[in-house]
Motif scaffolding. Structure first.
Motif, PDB file in Angstrom:
ATOM      1  N   MET A   1     -33.044 -24.615  47.434  1.00 24.02           N
ATOM      2  CA  MET A   1     -32.662 -24.139  46.208  1.00 24.02           C
ATOM      3  C   MET A   1     -31.833 -22.923  46.241  1.00 24.02           C
ATOM      4  SD  MET A   1     -33.267 -26.340  43.893  1.00 24.02           S
ATOM      5  CE  MET A   1     -33.558 -25.711  42.370  1.00 24.02           C
ATOM      6  N   SER A   2     -30.858 -22.494  45.415  1.00 24.69           N
ATOM      7  CA  SER A   2     -30.135 -21.262  45.395  1.00 24.69           C
ATOM      8  C   SER A   2     -30.061 -20.738  43.837  1.00 24.69           C
ATOM      9  CB  SER A   2     -28.768 -21.616  45.757  1.00 24.69           C
ATOM     10  OG  SER A   2     -27.958 -20.334  45.695  1.00 24.69           O
ATOM     11  N   ASN A   3     -30.089 -19.620  43.850  1.00 28.09           N
ATOM     12  CA  ASN A   3     -30.086 -18.688  42.588  1.00 28.09           C
ATOM     13  C   ASN A   3     -28.907 -17.850  42.292  1.00 28.09           C
ATOM     14  OD1 ASN A   3     -32.722 -19.773  41.144  1.00 28.09           O
ATOM     15  ND2 ASN A   3     -33.549 -19.007  42.822  1.00 28.09           N
ATOM     16  N   THR A   4     -28.158 -17.941  41.364  1.00 25.13           N
ATOM     17  CA  THR A   4     -26.992 -17.162  41.362  1.00 25.13           C
ATOM     18  C   THR A   4     -27.099 -16.426  39.626  1.00 25.13           C
ATOM     19  OG1 THR A   4     -25.598 -18.377  42.743  1.00 25.13           O
ATOM     20  CG2 THR A   4     -24.383 -17.114  41.125  1.00 25.13           C
ATOM     21  N   GLU A   5     -26.708 -14.984  39.643  1.00 23.34           N
ATOM     22  CA  GLU A   5     -26.558 -14.370  38.423  1.00 23.34           C
ATOM     23  C   GLU A   5     -25.310 -13.986  37.973  1.00 23.34           C
ATOM     24  OE1 GLU A   5     -29.101 -10.861  36.310  1.00 23.34           O
ATOM     25  OE2 GLU A   5     -30.060 -12.414  37.566  1.00 23.34           O
ATOM     26  N   ILE A   6     -24.857 -14.366  37.033  1.00 26.12           N
ATOM     27  CA  ILE A   6     -23.548 -13.965  36.496  1.00 26.12           C
ATOM     28  C   ILE A   6     -23.843 -12.637  35.314  1.00 26.12           C
ATOM     29  CG2 ILE A   6     -21.212 -14.711  35.853  1.00 26.12           C
ATOM     30  CD1 ILE A   6     -22.012 -17.460  36.537  1.00 26.12           C
ATOM     31  N   GLN A   7     -22.991 -11.722  35.578  1.00 28.75           N
ATOM     32  CA  GLN A   7     -23.153 -10.769  34.295  1.00 28.75           C
ATOM     33  C   GLN A   7     -21.824 -11.117  33.443  1.00 28.75           C
ATOM     34  OE1 GLN A   7     -25.771  -8.547  34.124  1.00 28.75           O
ATOM     35  NE2 GLN A   7     -25.027  -8.056  32.019  1.00 28.75           N
ATOM     36  N   MET A   8     -22.052 -11.173  32.054  1.00 29.12           N
ATOM     37  CA  MET A   8     -21.120 -11.580  31.255  1.00 29.12           C
ATOM     38  C   MET A   8     -20.588 -10.229  30.722  1.00 29.12           C
ATOM     39  SD  MET A   8     -20.916 -14.790  30.718  1.00 29.12           S
ATOM     40  CE  MET A   8     -21.058 -15.234  32.667  1.00 29.12           C
ATOM     41  N   PRO A   9     -19.147 -10.484  30.391  1.00 32.92           N
ATOM     42  CA  PRO A   9     -18.619  -9.113  29.464  1.00 32.92           C
ATOM     43  C   PRO A   9     -19.451  -8.827  28.306  1.00 32.92           C
ATOM     44  CG  PRO A   9     -17.040 -10.751  30.127  1.00 32.92           C
ATOM     45  CD  PRO A   9     -18.207 -11.418  30.216  1.00 32.92           C
ATOM     46  N   ILE A  36     -29.336 -23.791  33.741  1.00 34.02           N
ATOM     47  CA  ILE A  36     -28.804 -22.451  33.623  1.00 34.02           C
ATOM     48  C   ILE A  36     -29.741 -21.757  32.421  1.00 34.02           C
ATOM     49  CG2 ILE A  36     -26.728 -21.497  32.584  1.00 34.02           C
ATOM     50  CD1 ILE A  36     -25.080 -23.737  33.627  1.00 34.02           C
ATOM     51  N   SER A  37     -29.869 -20.667  32.649  1.00 36.41           N
ATOM     52  CA  SER A  37     -30.649 -19.869  31.577  1.00 36.41           C
ATOM     53  C   SER A  37     -29.876 -18.711  31.235  1.00 36.41           C
ATOM     54  CB  SER A  37     -32.190 -19.652  31.867  1.00 36.41           C
ATOM     55  OG  SER A  37     -32.037 -18.784  33.344  1.00 36.41           O
ATOM     56  N   ALA A  38     -30.291 -18.036  30.234  1.00 38.77           N
ATOM     57  CA  ALA A  38     -29.576 -16.756  29.468  1.00 38.77           C
ATOM     58  C   ALA A  38     -30.580 -15.746  29.303  1.00 38.77           C
ATOM     59  CB  ALA A  38     -28.840 -17.093  28.374  1.00 38.77           C
ATOM     60  N   ARG A  39     -30.211 -14.470  29.650  1.00 37.75           N
ATOM     61  CA  ARG A  39     -31.140 -13.318  29.398  1.00 37.75           C
ATOM     62  C   ARG A  39     -30.110 -12.218  29.085  1.00 37.75           C
ATOM     63  NH1 ARG A  39     -35.899 -10.353  32.800  1.00 37.75           N
ATOM     64  NH2 ARG A  39     -36.475  -8.924  31.220  1.00 37.75           N
ATOM     65  N   ASP A  40     -30.200 -11.888  27.858  1.00 37.56           N
ATOM     66  CA  ASP A  40     -29.142 -10.905  27.162  1.00 37.56           C
ATOM     67  C   ASP A  40     -27.816 -11.152  27.584  1.00 37.56           C
ATOM     68  OD1 ASP A  40     -31.250  -9.102  26.427  1.00 37.56           O
ATOM     69  OD2 ASP A  40     -31.587  -8.141  28.257  1.00 37.56           O
ATOM     70  N   GLN A  41     -26.895 -10.638  28.364  1.00 36.21           N
ATOM     71  CA  GLN A  41     -25.504 -10.723  28.694  1.00 36.21           C
ATOM     72  C   GLN A  41     -25.550 -11.127  29.918  1.00 36.21           C
ATOM     73  OE1 GLN A  41     -24.136 -10.972  25.430  1.00 36.21           O
ATOM     74  NE2 GLN A  41     -22.578 -10.427  26.653  1.00 36.21           N
ATOM     75  N   SER A  42     -26.544 -12.024  30.597  1.00 34.46           N
ATOM     76  CA  SER A  42     -26.558 -12.470  31.844  1.00 34.46           C
ATOM     77  C   SER A  42     -26.709 -13.956  31.973  1.00 34.46           C
ATOM     78  CB  SER A  42     -27.198 -11.642  32.868  1.00 34.46           C
ATOM     79  OG  SER A  42     -28.664 -11.728  32.536  1.00 34.46           O
ATOM     80  N   LEU A  43     -26.539 -14.714  33.027  1.00 36.16           N
ATOM     81  CA  LEU A  43     -26.799 -16.161  33.014  1.00 36.16           C
ATOM     82  C   LEU A  43     -27.538 -16.403  34.521  1.00 36.16           C
ATOM     83  CD1 LEU A  43     -23.832 -18.429  31.751  1.00 36.16           C
ATOM     84  CD2 LEU A  43     -25.926 -17.530  30.526  1.00 36.16           C
ATOM     85  N   ARG A  44     -28.416 -17.076  34.492  1.00 33.13           N
ATOM     86  CA  ARG A  44     -28.981 -17.427  35.873  1.00 33.13           C
ATOM     87  C   ARG A  44     -28.766 -18.847  35.993  1.00 33.13           C
ATOM     88  NH1 ARG A  44     -34.159 -19.007  37.680  1.00 33.13           N
ATOM     89  NH2 ARG A  44     -34.716 -18.157  39.810  1.00 33.13           N
ATOM     90  N   ILE A  45     -28.172 -19.150  37.207  1.00 37.70           N
ATOM     91  CA  ILE A  45     -27.829 -20.710  37.513  1.00 37.70           C
ATOM     92  C   ILE A  45     -28.928 -20.934  38.789  1.00 37.70           C
ATOM     93  CG2 ILE A  45     -26.129 -22.255  38.345  1.00 37.70           C
ATOM     94  CD1 ILE A  45     -24.105 -20.129  37.276  1.00 37.70           C
TER      95      ILE A  45
END
Length: 331
Positions: A1-9, A36-45
Motif C-alpha cells: 500500500m502507498s499513501n500520497t498527499e496532495i496540497q490543493m491551491p 481518497i480523503s480530504a482534510r482542509d486544503q489537502s487530499l490523501r490518496i
C-alpha cells in the motif's frame, strides 16, 4: 500500500472538485481502485503505488480544469482518467485558454480535449480542413462556432452550411410542405448549432439577408463561393462526384470545413463514400489538413464513449470473421 498527499491551491473550491455528494472523487476511486480523503486544503490518496500515482495525476488535471474556469462533470473526469491511463497524463495548459466563440448566453466556447484543440488550430491555419470522427466529438459544433467568430470579425461576408440529403434509414420524401420543409430535417443539426451561437431571432435575420445560407449539397452545383465560411456536414454520405463538386466551389477569401464519420455511411451499398476517397486523394496537398477525433474526444454523456467503443469492437470482429471466411473459401 502507498499513501500520497496532495496540497490543493489555497483558493481552490474543494466542493467544486469533489462534486455533488462527492461524485467526482468517488468516480476516481472506483476507476483507479484507491481511497481518497480530504482534510482542509489537502487530499490523501491510499492504494497500490501505481494507482495512487495515477490518481494524483488525475486530481492534478481536474484542478487545472477548475483553474481554467470550467466546471467538472462526469465526462471531464472520465477524460482525465483516460488520458492518464493511456498516455501517462498531460498538462491541461496544452489546451490553451483561448475562446473559440461566445454563445448567445455569453458562455465562452473552448476546446475541451487535445483532439478538439488540434482541430481548432487546423481551422485557423488551413483553407480546407476535414474533421473526421465519431458522434459527439464536437466536429460540427466547433466548425459552426469558428464560422460565427469569422463572421463577427468580418473575416468573411457569409456562412454557408450544407449537407447531403441522404436518409439515415428512414424515408422523408413524403413529408408535407414545400421543398424547404422537406429538406429541413436533414439540416436540423446545423440549425441547432446556429441557434445556440446566435439565437433564433438573429439567425433568422441573417438568413433572410442571405448572410447565412443553409441548403442541401445539391444547391452548391455551378456556384463560386467567395469570402465565405463553408461547412459541409455528414460528408461521409457524399459520393466522390459530390465531394469533388463541393471542393471546387471554393472561391477567394473562403474557408471550407468538411465533417463526417466514416463509420456511419448511409449510402447504398454499391456507392463509394466521397469522404473516404478524399482521404486518399487529398492527403498530401498543402493547405488541406485532415484532423481525426476519437472516442476520447466525445463531449456528450460518458455512455456515448462506451457505445462507440463497443460498436468499433463489434465491427472489427465482424470484419475479421469475413476475412477468415474469404480465406477459407480460397482454400
Amino acid at each position: 500500500m502507498s499513501n500520497t498527499e496532495i496540497q490543493m491551491p489555497p483558493a481552490l473550491d474543494m466542493q467544486a472538485l469533489f462534486g455533488s455528494f462527492d461524485e467526482n472523487i468517488r468516480f476516481v476511486e472506483k476507476a483507479l481502485n484507491v481511497q481518497i480523503s480530504a482534510r482542509d486544503q489537502s487530499l490523501r490518496i491510499a492504494g497500490e503505488e501505481e494507482n495512487t500515482e495515477r490518481a494524483r495525476q488525475v486530481i492534478t488535471l481536474l484542478v487545472q480544469i477548475l483553474e481554467r474556469g470550467e466546471a467538472i462533470d462526469e465526462q471531464k473526469v472520465l477524460y482525465a482518467i483516460t488520458m492518464v491511463q493511456e498516455n501517462g497524463g498531460f498538462d491541461m495548459k496544452l489546451l490553451g485558454n483561448d475562446c473559440v466563440a461566445i454563445n448567445i448566453k455569453g458562455t465562452p466556447i473552448k476546446a475541451k480535449t487535445l483532439g478538439q484543440r488540434r482541430y481548432v488550430e487546423a481551422i485557423d491555419n488551413n483553407t480546407v480542413v476535414f474533421g473526421i470522427g465519431p458522434a459527439g466529438t464536437g466536429k460540427t459544433y466547433l466548425a459552426v462556432a469558428k464560422a460565427v467568430t469569422a463572421l463577427r470579425a468580418k473575416e468573411v461576408n457569409r456562412i454557408i452550411l450544407t449537407r447531403p440529403a441522404v436518409e439515415a434509414g428512414e424515408k422523408l420524401g413524403f413529408l408535407p410542405g414545400d421543398l424547404q420543409n422537406k429538406v429541413d430535417p436533414y439540416l436540423r443539426p446545423l440549425y441547432d448549432g446556429m441557434y445556440e451561437m446566435l439565437g433564433g431571432e438573429s439567425f433568422l435575420k441573417h438568413q433572410e439577408k442571405g448572410v447565412i445560407e443553409v441548403a442541401p449539397l445539391a444547391y452548391m452545383r455551378g456556384r463560386t463561393l467567395d469570402n465565405a465560411f463553408i461547412i459541409l456536414d455528414e460528408a461521409q454520405n457524399t459520393t466522390p462526384e459530390q465531394m469533388k463538386m463541393f471542393l471546387t466551389r471554393i472561391g477567394y477569401g473562403s474557408k471550407a470545413i468538411v465533417t463526417g464519420d466514416v463509420t456511419q455511411i448511409d449510402l447504398p451499398g454499391e456507392k463509394r463514400s466521397g469522404l473516404k476517397e478524399a482521404e486518399r486523394v487529398l492527403k498530401n496537398i498543402e493547405d488541406i489538413q485532415f484532423c481525426y477525433l476519437t472516442e476520447k474526444d466525445v463531449v456528450r454523456h460518458p455512455l456515448v464513449q462506451k457505445i462507440i467503443k463497443a460498436y468499433a469492437k463489434y465491427d472489427e470482429e465482424r470484419e475479421k470473421r469475413k476475412r477468415n471466411v474469404r480465406a477459407d473459401n480460397r482454400k
